[in-house]
Design a protein around this motif. Structure first.
Motif, PDB file in Angstrom:
ATOM      1  N   ASP A 186       0.785  -1.061   0.023  1.00  0.00           N
ATOM      2  CA  ASP A 186       0.101  -0.120   0.105  1.00  0.00           C
ATOM      3  C   ASP A 186       0.633   1.126   0.014  1.00  0.00           C
ATOM      4  OD1 ASP A 186      -2.288  -1.523   0.113  1.00  0.00           O
ATOM      5  OD2 ASP A 186      -2.519  -1.475   2.424  1.00  0.00           O
ATOM      6  N   LYS A 187       2.294   1.305   0.087  1.00  0.00           N
ATOM      7  CA  LYS A 187       3.041   2.485   0.237  1.00  0.00           C
ATOM      8  C   LYS A 187       2.702   3.173   1.187  1.00  0.00           C
ATOM      9  CE  LYS A 187       4.450   2.328  -4.710  1.00  0.00           C
ATOM     10  NZ  LYS A 187       4.357   3.019  -5.975  1.00  0.00           N
ATOM     11  N   ARG A 188       2.493   2.502   2.555  1.00  0.00           N
ATOM     12  CA  ARG A 188       1.885   3.304   3.648  1.00  0.00           C
ATOM     13  C   ARG A 188       3.049   3.020   4.798  1.00  0.00           C
ATOM     14  NH1 ARG A 188      -2.571   1.760   7.315  1.00  0.00           N
ATOM     15  NH2 ARG A 188      -3.395   3.260   8.410  1.00  0.00           N
ATOM     16  N   ILE A 189       3.345   4.089   5.608  1.00  0.00           N
ATOM     17  CA  ILE A 189       4.011   3.914   6.831  1.00  0.00           C
ATOM     18  C   ILE A 189       3.317   4.252   8.047  1.00  0.00           C
ATOM     19  CG2 ILE A 189       6.233   4.407   7.938  1.00  0.00           C
ATOM     20  CD1 ILE A 189       7.337   4.710   4.966  1.00  0.00           C
ATOM     21  N   VAL A 190       3.252   3.687   8.989  1.00  0.00           N
ATOM     22  CA  VAL A 190       2.577   4.073  10.297  1.00  0.00           C
ATOM     23  C   VAL A 190       3.487   4.148  11.481  1.00  0.00           C
ATOM     24  CG1 VAL A 190       0.858   3.462  11.834  1.00  0.00           C
ATOM     25  CG2 VAL A 190       0.308   2.896   9.592  1.00  0.00           C
ATOM     26  N   HIS A 191       3.499   5.353  12.366  1.00  0.00           N
ATOM     27  CA  HIS A 191       4.188   5.483  13.317  1.00  0.00           C
ATOM     28  C   HIS A 191       3.554   4.525  14.650  1.00  0.00           C
ATOM     29  CE1 HIS A 191       6.762   7.294  16.513  1.00  0.00           C
ATOM     30  NE2 HIS A 191       7.374   7.900  15.575  1.00  0.00           N
ATOM     31  N   ARG A 192       4.251   3.739  15.082  1.00  0.00           N
ATOM     32  CA  ARG A 192       3.443   2.925  16.086  1.00  0.00           C
ATOM     33  C   ARG A 192       3.277   3.519  17.362  1.00  0.00           C
ATOM     34  NH1 ARG A 192       7.270  -2.341  16.316  1.00  0.00           N
ATOM     35  NH2 ARG A 192       5.614  -3.014  18.241  1.00  0.00           N
ATOM     36  N   ASP A 193       4.164   4.541  17.619  1.00  0.00           N
ATOM     37  CA  ASP A 193       3.981   5.202  18.653  1.00  0.00           C
ATOM     38  C   ASP A 193       2.757   6.125  18.821  1.00  0.00           C
ATOM     39  OD1 ASP A 193       6.358   3.898  19.754  1.00  0.00           O
ATOM     40  OD2 ASP A 193       7.590   5.866  19.367  1.00  0.00           O
ATOM     41  N   THR A 194       2.395   6.554  17.710  1.00  0.00           N
ATOM     42  CA  THR A 194       1.233   7.500  17.604  1.00  0.00           C
ATOM     43  C   THR A 194       0.036   7.194  16.805  1.00  0.00           C
ATOM     44  OG1 THR A 194       2.178   8.860  15.740  1.00  0.00           O
ATOM     45  CG2 THR A 194       2.945   9.610  17.695  1.00  0.00           C
ATOM     46  N   GLY A 195       0.439   5.908  16.090  1.00  0.00           N
ATOM     47  CA  GLY A 195      -0.542   5.464  15.103  1.00  0.00           C
ATOM     48  C   GLY A 195      -0.897   6.348  13.836  1.00  0.00           C
ATOM     49  N   GLU A 196      -0.305   7.277  13.682  1.00  0.00           N
ATOM     50  CA  GLU A 196      -0.400   8.206  12.573  1.00  0.00           C
ATOM     51  C   GLU A 196       0.553   7.852  11.396  1.00  0.00           C
ATOM     52  OE1 GLU A 196       0.833  12.059  14.112  1.00  0.00           O
ATOM     53  OE2 GLU A 196      -0.794  12.202  15.381  1.00  0.00           O
ATOM     54  N   ASP A 197      -0.042   8.195  10.190  1.00  0.00           N
ATOM     55  CA  ASP A 197       0.556   7.855   8.818  1.00  0.00           C
ATOM     56  C   ASP A 197       1.731   8.908   8.597  1.00  0.00           C
ATOM     57  OD1 ASP A 197      -1.761   6.564   6.438  1.00  0.00           O
ATOM     58  OD2 ASP A 197      -1.453   6.154   8.365  1.00  0.00           O
ATOM     59  N   ILE A 198       2.853   8.307   8.127  1.00  0.00           N
ATOM     60  CA  ILE A 198       4.023   9.229   7.757  1.00  0.00           C
ATOM     61  C   ILE A 198       4.024   9.324   6.194  1.00  0.00           C
ATOM     62  CG2 ILE A 198       6.423   9.441   7.606  1.00  0.00           C
ATOM     63  CD1 ILE A 198       6.658   7.665  10.346  1.00  0.00           C
ATOM     64  N   VAL A 199       3.919  10.490   6.136  1.00  0.00           N
ATOM     65  CA  VAL A 199       3.507  10.648   4.355  1.00  0.00           C
ATOM     66  C   VAL A 199       5.025  11.144   3.662  1.00  0.00           C
ATOM     67  CG1 VAL A 199       2.336  11.980   2.564  1.00  0.00           C
ATOM     68  CG2 VAL A 199       1.286  11.476   4.791  1.00  0.00           C
ATOM     69  N   LEU A 200       5.465  10.367   2.826  1.00  0.00           N
ATOM     70  CA  LEU A 200       6.674  10.403   2.020  1.00  0.00           C
ATOM     71  C   LEU A 200       6.444  11.143   0.472  1.00  0.00           C
ATOM     72  CD1 LEU A 200       8.563   7.182   3.000  1.00  0.00           C
ATOM     73  CD2 LEU A 200       8.342   9.471   4.176  1.00  0.00           C
ATOM     74  N   THR A 201       7.124  11.664  -0.034  1.00  0.00           N
ATOM     75  CA  THR A 201       7.256  12.066  -1.471  1.00  0.00           C
ATOM     76  C   THR A 201       7.341  10.592  -2.345  1.00  0.00           C
ATOM     77  OG1 THR A 201       9.290  12.402  -1.587  1.00  0.00           O
ATOM     78  CG2 THR A 201       7.980  14.183  -1.082  1.00  0.00           C
ATOM     79  N   GLY A 202       7.119  10.700  -3.521  1.00  0.00           N
ATOM     80  CA  GLY A 202       7.414   9.538  -4.438  1.00  0.00           C
ATOM     81  C   GLY A 202       8.898   9.346  -4.306  1.00  0.00           C
ATOM     82  N   LYS A 203       9.766  10.024  -4.456  1.00  0.00           N
ATOM     83  CA  LYS A 203      11.140   9.618  -4.650  1.00  0.00           C
ATOM     84  C   LYS A 203      11.861   9.087  -3.062  1.00  0.00           C
ATOM     85  CE  LYS A 203      13.124  10.742  -8.445  1.00  0.00           C
ATOM     86  NZ  LYS A 203      12.043  10.384  -9.250  1.00  0.00           N
ATOM     87  N   GLN A 204      11.033   9.735  -2.009  1.00  0.00           N
ATOM     88  CA  GLN A 204      11.561   9.291  -0.644  1.00  0.00           C
ATOM     89  C   GLN A 204      11.198   7.819  -0.423  1.00  0.00           C
ATOM     90  OE1 GLN A 204       9.663  12.235   1.727  1.00  0.00           O
ATOM     91  NE2 GLN A 204      11.052  13.795   1.308  1.00  0.00           N
ATOM     92  N   PHE A 205       9.933   7.496  -0.862  1.00  0.00           N
ATOM     93  CA  PHE A 205       9.422   6.096  -0.765  1.00  0.00           C
ATOM     94  C   PHE A 205      10.210   5.350  -1.581  1.00  0.00           C
ATOM     95  CE2 PHE A 205       6.856   2.441  -0.968  1.00  0.00           C
ATOM     96  CZ  PHE A 205       6.400   2.212   0.302  1.00  0.00           C
ATOM     97  N   HIS A 206      10.465   5.745  -2.843  1.00  0.00           N
ATOM     98  CA  HIS A 206      11.328   4.835  -3.643  1.00  0.00           C
ATOM     99  C   HIS A 206      12.615   4.416  -3.221  1.00  0.00           C
ATOM    100  CE1 HIS A 206      12.358   3.845  -8.249  1.00  0.00           C
ATOM    101  NE2 HIS A 206      12.473   2.974  -7.392  1.00  0.00           N
ATOM    102  N   ILE A 207      13.270   5.456  -2.340  1.00  0.00           N
ATOM    103  CA  ILE A 207      14.521   5.190  -1.873  1.00  0.00           C
ATOM    104  C   ILE A 207      14.515   4.410  -0.787  1.00  0.00           C
ATOM    105  CG2 ILE A 207      16.388   6.417  -0.434  1.00  0.00           C
ATOM    106  CD1 ILE A 207      15.798   9.025  -2.040  1.00  0.00           C
ATOM    107  N   PHE A 208      13.583   4.620   0.146  1.00  0.00           N
ATOM    108  CA  PHE A 208      13.235   3.891   1.358  1.00  0.00           C
ATOM    109  C   PHE A 208      12.934   2.206   0.831  1.00  0.00           C
ATOM    110  CE2 PHE A 208      10.766   2.930   5.551  1.00  0.00           C
ATOM    111  CZ  PHE A 208      11.892   2.691   6.130  1.00  0.00           C
ATOM    112  N   GLN A 209      12.208   2.188  -0.166  1.00  0.00           N
ATOM    113  CA  GLN A 209      11.492   0.975  -0.504  1.00  0.00           C
ATOM    114  C   GLN A 209      12.811   0.131  -1.117  1.00  0.00           C
ATOM    115  OE1 GLN A 209       9.331   0.772  -4.333  1.00  0.00           O
ATOM    116  NE2 GLN A 209       7.968  -0.476  -3.118  1.00  0.00           N
ATOM    117  N   TYR A 210      13.796   0.749  -1.622  1.00  0.00           N
ATOM    118  CA  TYR A 210      15.108   0.266  -2.387  1.00  0.00           C
ATOM    119  C   TYR A 210      15.991  -0.362  -1.240  1.00  0.00           C
ATOM    120  CZ  TYR A 210      19.383  -0.593  -4.992  1.00  0.00           C
ATOM    121  OH  TYR A 210      20.432  -1.120  -5.507  1.00  0.00           O
TER     122      TYR A 210
END
Length: 224
Positions: A137-161
């Motif tokens: 889903d290309k979705r990241i959740v902060h476990r301490d807060t339950g909030e979604d962390i929104v990345l840009t397309g390039k940021q997620f691509h780097i992290f995914q790699y």
């Protein structure tokens, strides 16, 4: 590896009994007596069991919020209310509804069915420190807060790699060429800038990163 389950029940006798039984069946149970921290705790769980009669927010409201945060999370409602209207209300959002009193074997069987039904959706889910990463889903959740962390397309691509090469040291050249599809030019600061912004969003303390490690003179690594 034990499957983590969130269990919300304010009756301490029932809560202790169910928690002990499920733990004996190999589950890792997080038991809450109210829905106050439900969203935060659910971020790291594979299934949620929610009693209807809770102090503060009722179980229907808590369950709806859990589903809104993560639609893939199976929610099983427990209730002494056996009326059809109550069941229909619960099943508008929940995946199952079990009335009290119940036999522990029936609860365990229903849990197994729900986990099998949603198993594929969690194969692409990765827990890293305080992060829960849903790769599909290309979705990241902060476990301490339950909030979604929104990345840009390039940021997620780097992290995914980096995640696809978890635990491996990846050179700046490898990362840059995989993400930008261009040759890396020595001295180019583009990747370094993106890593800095990534850390600001992902790390508890960007100055002391726990997720993305710098390997001096080589590149970066996400620790397994």
């Amino acid at each position: 590896m034990k499957i983590p389950i969130l269990y919300i029940e304010d009756d301490t006798d029932i809560g202790a009994w169910v928690t002990k039984d499920l733990a004996g069946r190999g589950y890792e149970v997080t038991w809450l007596t109210s829905g106050e921290r439900a969203l935060q705790e659910a971020a790291a769980c594979r299934l949620a069991i929610v009693d209807v009669m809770l102090p503060g927010l009722d179980g229907f409201t808590v369950g709806q919020r859990l589903k809104k945060q993560n639609p893939q999370l199976p929610v099983l409602i427990l209730s002494a209310r056996a009326a059809i209207d109550d069941k229909l209300q619960g099943l508008q959002f929940a995946d199952d509804y079990l009335t009290k009193p119940f036999h522990p074997d029936e609860l365990a069987a229903r849990i197994e069915v729900l986990l099998r039904r949603t198993g594929d959706a969690f194969e692409d889910t990765l827990t890293l420190k305080h992060l829960l990463v849903h790769m599909r889903d290309k979705r990241i959740v902060h476990r301490d807060t339950g909030e979604d962390i929104v990345l840009t397309g390039k940021q997620f691509h780097i992290f995914q790699y980096l995640l696809k090469h978890l635990g491996q040291i990846m050179t700046k050249e490898q990362i840059f060429e995989a993400v930008w599809s261009e040759p890396y030019l020595e001295g180019d600061k583009t990747l370094m800038v993106h890593i800095r912004y990534l850390r600001e969003k992902l790390e508890r303390d960007p100055a002391a990163p726990e997720i993305i490690e710098t390997i001096r003179g080589i590149g970066y690594r996400v620790k397994a």
